[in-house]
Scaffold this motif. Structure first.
Motif, mmCIF file in Angstrom:
data_model
loop_
_atom_site.group_PDB
_atom_site.id
_atom_site.type_symbol
_atom_site.label_atom_id
_atom_site.label_comp_id
_atom_site.label_asym_id
_atom_site.label_seq_id
_atom_site.Cartn_x
_atom_site.Cartn_y
_atom_site.Cartn_z
ATOM 1 N N VAL A 58 36.665 62.816 56.182
ATOM 2 C CA VAL A 58 35.645 62.453 55.191
ATOM 3 C C VAL A 58 36.340 62.111 53.881
ATOM 4 O O VAL A 58 37.150 62.887 53.372
ATOM 5 C CB VAL A 58 34.620 63.590 54.999
ATOM 6 N N THR A 59 36.000 60.932 53.323
ATOM 7 C CA THR A 59 36.669 60.450 52.118
ATOM 8 C C THR A 59 35.747 60.273 50.916
ATOM 9 O O THR A 59 36.229 60.048 49.814
ATOM 10 C CB THR A 59 37.355 59.104 52.393
ATOM 11 N N ALA A 60 34.429 60.366 51.116
ATOM 12 C CA ALA A 60 33.505 60.183 49.986
ATOM 13 C C ALA A 60 32.128 60.720 50.361
ATOM 14 O O ALA A 60 31.778 60.778 51.545
ATOM 15 C CB ALA A 60 33.396 58.713 49.602
ATOM 16 N N HIS A 61 31.373 61.077 49.323
ATOM 17 C CA HIS A 61 29.995 61.516 49.522
ATOM 18 C C HIS A 61 29.238 61.356 48.218
ATOM 19 O O HIS A 61 29.847 61.250 47.145
ATOM 20 C CB HIS A 61 29.922 62.963 50.026
ATOM 21 N N PRO A 62 27.888 61.345 48.261
ATOM 22 C CA PRO A 62 27.112 61.248 47.024
ATOM 23 C C PRO A 62 27.396 62.449 46.122
ATOM 24 O O PRO A 62 27.542 63.582 46.607
ATOM 25 C CB PRO A 62 25.656 61.258 47.493
#
Length: 106
Positions: A58-62
């Motif tokens: 996982v590299t990004a999220h809100p």
């Protein structure tokens, strides 16, 4: 409601843009692949909306939560890559935030 066909992540610090296009579904929701094929934006029951590499990292999220909307939320996202972290605006056609408008600061 029809799922988004595409969207753009715009990096706050320099306006760099990454375009994503719809490419199938994951867990019953639309999946999006970066147009250079390196990153996916998908929804999962544990992570909500997030970006991930092909190996599952996982590299990004809100920024404001996991995002449980039917589509990736048009909000600020934070990316992580090694010791670097960037803020991006997700800009979707019809979201009220034009994808070619100047990037916001943060």
């Amino acid at each position: 409601m029809t799922a988004l066909e595409s969207f753009v992540f715009v990096r706050h610090v320099d306006g760099l843009r990454y375009r994503f296009a719809r490419d199938g579904e994951r867990h019953g929701r639309p999946a999006y692949r970066r147009t250079d094929g390196q990153v996916w934006c998908v929804w999962g029951p544990d992570d909500g909306w997030h970006c991930r590499l092909p190996d599952g990292l996982v590299t990004a999220h809100p920024v404001n939560g996991v995002g449980d909307e039917p589509e990736p939320p048009a909000t600020v996202w934070r990316s992580f890559k090694g010791d670097r972290s960037y803020l991006y605006d997700l800009r979707a056609p019809g979201s009220g935030i034009e994808e070619d408008a100047p990037a916001g600061g943060a």
